[in-house]
Design a protein around this motif. Structure first.
Motif, short mmCIF file in Angstrom:
data_model
loop_
_atom_site.label_atom_id
_atom_site.label_comp_id
_atom_site.label_asym_id
_atom_site.label_seq_id
_atom_site.Cartn_x
_atom_site.Cartn_y
_atom_site.Cartn_z
N VAL A 132 -52.13 -21.84 43.02
CA VAL A 132 -51.15 -22.62 42.27
C VAL A 132 -51.80 -23.88 41.71
N ILE A 133 -51.52 -24.16 40.44
CA ILE A 133 -51.94 -25.42 39.84
C ILE A 133 -50.67 -26.15 39.42
N TRP A 134 -50.39 -27.26 40.08
CA TRP A 134 -49.21 -28.06 39.78
C TRP A 134 -49.51 -29.02 38.62
N LEU A 135 -48.46 -29.52 37.99
CA LEU A 135 -48.58 -30.50 36.91
C LEU A 135 -49.54 -30.03 35.82
N ALA A 136 -49.29 -28.83 35.33
CA ALA A 136 -50.11 -28.27 34.26
C ALA A 136 -49.23 -27.47 33.32
N SER A 137 -49.47 -27.60 32.03
CA SER A 137 -48.66 -26.91 31.03
C SER A 137 -49.57 -26.28 29.98
N PRO A 138 -49.33 -25.01 29.60
CA PRO A 138 -50.19 -24.35 28.62
C PRO A 138 -50.17 -25.06 27.26
N LYS A 139 -51.36 -25.25 26.72
CA LYS A 139 -51.49 -25.93 25.43
C LYS A 139 -51.97 -24.97 24.34
N GLU A 140 -52.89 -24.09 24.71
CA GLU A 140 -53.46 -23.16 23.74
C GLU A 140 -54.08 -21.97 24.47
N ILE A 141 -54.01 -20.80 23.84
CA ILE A 141 -54.65 -19.61 24.38
C ILE A 141 -55.75 -19.19 23.40
N LYS A 142 -56.96 -19.08 23.89
CA LYS A 142 -58.07 -18.68 23.05
C LYS A 142 -58.46 -17.23 23.34
N GLY A 143 -59.07 -16.60 22.34
CA GLY A 143 -59.44 -15.20 22.53
C GLY A 143 -60.76 -14.85 21.87
N GLU A 144 -61.25 -13.67 22.24
CA GLU A 144 -62.45 -13.11 21.63
C GLU A 144 -62.14 -11.68 21.21
N ASN A 145 -62.43 -11.38 19.95
CA ASN A 145 -62.15 -10.06 19.40
C ASN A 145 -60.68 -9.66 19.57
N GLY A 146 -59.80 -10.65 19.42
CA GLY A 146 -58.38 -10.38 19.49
C GLY A 146 -57.80 -10.32 20.88
N LYS A 147 -58.63 -10.52 21.91
CA LYS A 147 -58.16 -10.45 23.30
C LYS A 147 -58.26 -11.82 23.95
N VAL A 148 -57.30 -12.12 24.81
CA VAL A 148 -57.26 -13.42 25.47
C VAL A 148 -58.49 -13.62 26.35
N SER A 149 -59.06 -14.83 26.30
CA SER A 149 -60.24 -15.13 27.11
C SER A 149 -60.13 -16.46 27.85
N GLN A 150 -59.32 -17.38 27.32
CA GLN A 150 -59.18 -18.69 27.97
C GLN A 150 -57.77 -19.23 27.79
N LEU A 151 -57.33 -19.99 28.79
CA LEU A 151 -56.06 -20.70 28.72
C LEU A 151 -56.36 -22.19 28.87
N ILE A 152 -56.02 -22.95 27.84
CA ILE A 152 -56.21 -24.39 27.88
C ILE A 152 -54.88 -25.04 28.26
N CYS A 153 -54.91 -25.91 29.26
CA CYS A 153 -53.69 -26.53 29.77
C CYS A 153 -53.74 -28.05 29.68
N ASP A 154 -52.61 -28.64 29.42
CA ASP A 154 -52.46 -30.08 29.50
C ASP A 154 -52.21 -30.47 30.96
N VAL A 155 -52.83 -31.54 31.41
CA VAL A 155 -52.50 -32.12 32.71
C VAL A 155 -51.26 -32.98 32.51
N MET A 156 -50.25 -32.74 33.33
CA MET A 156 -48.97 -33.43 33.15
C MET A 156 -48.76 -34.52 34.21
N LYS A 157 -47.82 -35.40 33.93
CA LYS A 157 -47.35 -36.37 34.91
C LYS A 157 -45.83 -36.41 34.79
N LEU A 158 -45.15 -36.85 35.83
CA LEU A 158 -43.69 -36.83 35.83
C LEU A 158 -43.09 -38.15 35.38
N GLY A 159 -42.08 -38.04 34.50
CA GLY A 159 -41.38 -39.22 34.02
C GLY A 159 -39.99 -39.30 34.62
#
Length: 269
Positions: A132-159
């Motif tokens: 589990v990774i807490w305080l994280a939100s997906p920002k972008e999904i990258k791929g290679e040859n049309g297939k997913v390869s990486q998930l970039i996440c924003d580090v979040m904080k609570l307001g």
């Protein structure tokens, strides 16, 4: 289902999709009352770049296919990220791990204190080896040859707390990247807004509007459960069914009924 139908007088029509194979108008003409309880079943989209790459699945579809096919026919990645922390997210994560994924990570934008699943469900996922990774939100999904390869996440904080009473997640400005070959979206479900709009049903952002507990403004039409409340627990659905049955019986006995708990609906004769 056998128990329900054994009561007698209950018929089930399979392969009849509401809004496609049968309309609300047809139901109104054919029956003395109609009760709508079609829930919420559309996966909430992430609305980020790369969401439509191969290997990005919604949890509802993933679990549906799992329960209707042989396990050997279910495609699962080796490194899987599951977005969300509700019961559906836990289900998807544990099943992915049991299907053979070597690494499954649940990504949630709030902390454990705000998670919608129970501690018991989280423990099941951890016992299955899910991380589990807490305080994280997906920002972008990258791929290679049309297939997913990486998930970039924003580090979040609570307001400050939002309308749900939970503290709102805010982007901190930091990011991190996960190497993945499958992303399962389980960030919640949405009402069937197009369906209710196409049938001219009064609604609040897709959630059917009712007077009192179950009466809609349409003649003979009642509603309850997740399609009204937006998604709660099984006990809420059971109670909604009881409330709907009571309201329908009162209406059939006296169409002009008025009771304290159920405002008089507008019926057009």
């Amino acid at each position: 289902m056998n128990y329900i139908t054994s009561i007698g007088g209950i018929d089930i029509k399979y392969n009849h999709e509401f809004g496609k194979d049968i309309t609300l108008e047809q139901l109104q003409q054919s029956y003395d009352a109609v009760y709508m309880a079609f829930g919420v079943g559309l996966a909430r989209q992430l609305d980020i770049e790369g969401e439509h790459l191969e290997g990005v699945e919604d949890a509802i579809k993933f679990i549906y296919e799992l329960r209707n096919n042989e396990y050997s026919k279910i495609a699962v990645g080796d490194k899987v990220a599951v977005i969300g922390m509700g019961m559906t997210a836990i289900d998807a994560a544990t099943q992915a791990k049991r299907l053979g994924a070597s690494d499954v990570t649940l990504v949630y934008r709030r902390t454990q204190a705000e998670m919608p699943c129970t501690e018991k469900e989280l423990d099941i996922a951890k016992l299955d080896g899910c991380k589990v990774i807490w305080l994280a939100s997906p920002k972008e999904i990258k791929g290679e040859n049309g297939k997913v390869s990486q998930l970039i996440c924003d580090v979040m904080k609570l307001g400050e707390p939002d309308a749900s009473g939970r503290r709102s997640p805010i982007v901190s400005g930091e990011t991190f990247t996960l190497d993945v070959d499958m992303v399962i979206k389980a960030a919640g479900q949405m009402p069937f807004q197009t369906l209710v709009n196409d049938n001219n049903i009064d609604n609040n952002n897709g959630k059917i509007a009712v007077s009192g507990k179950s009466a809609t403004k349409l003649a003979k039409v009642f509603a309850g459960g997740d399609c009204v409340n937006g998604g709660r627990e099984v006990v809420d659905a059971v109670q909604a069914g009881k409330d709907g049955a009571a309201a329908i019986l009162k209406y059939i006995i006296s169409p002009d009924y008025i009771i304290e708990s159920e405002l008089k609906p507008t019926f057009n004769n």
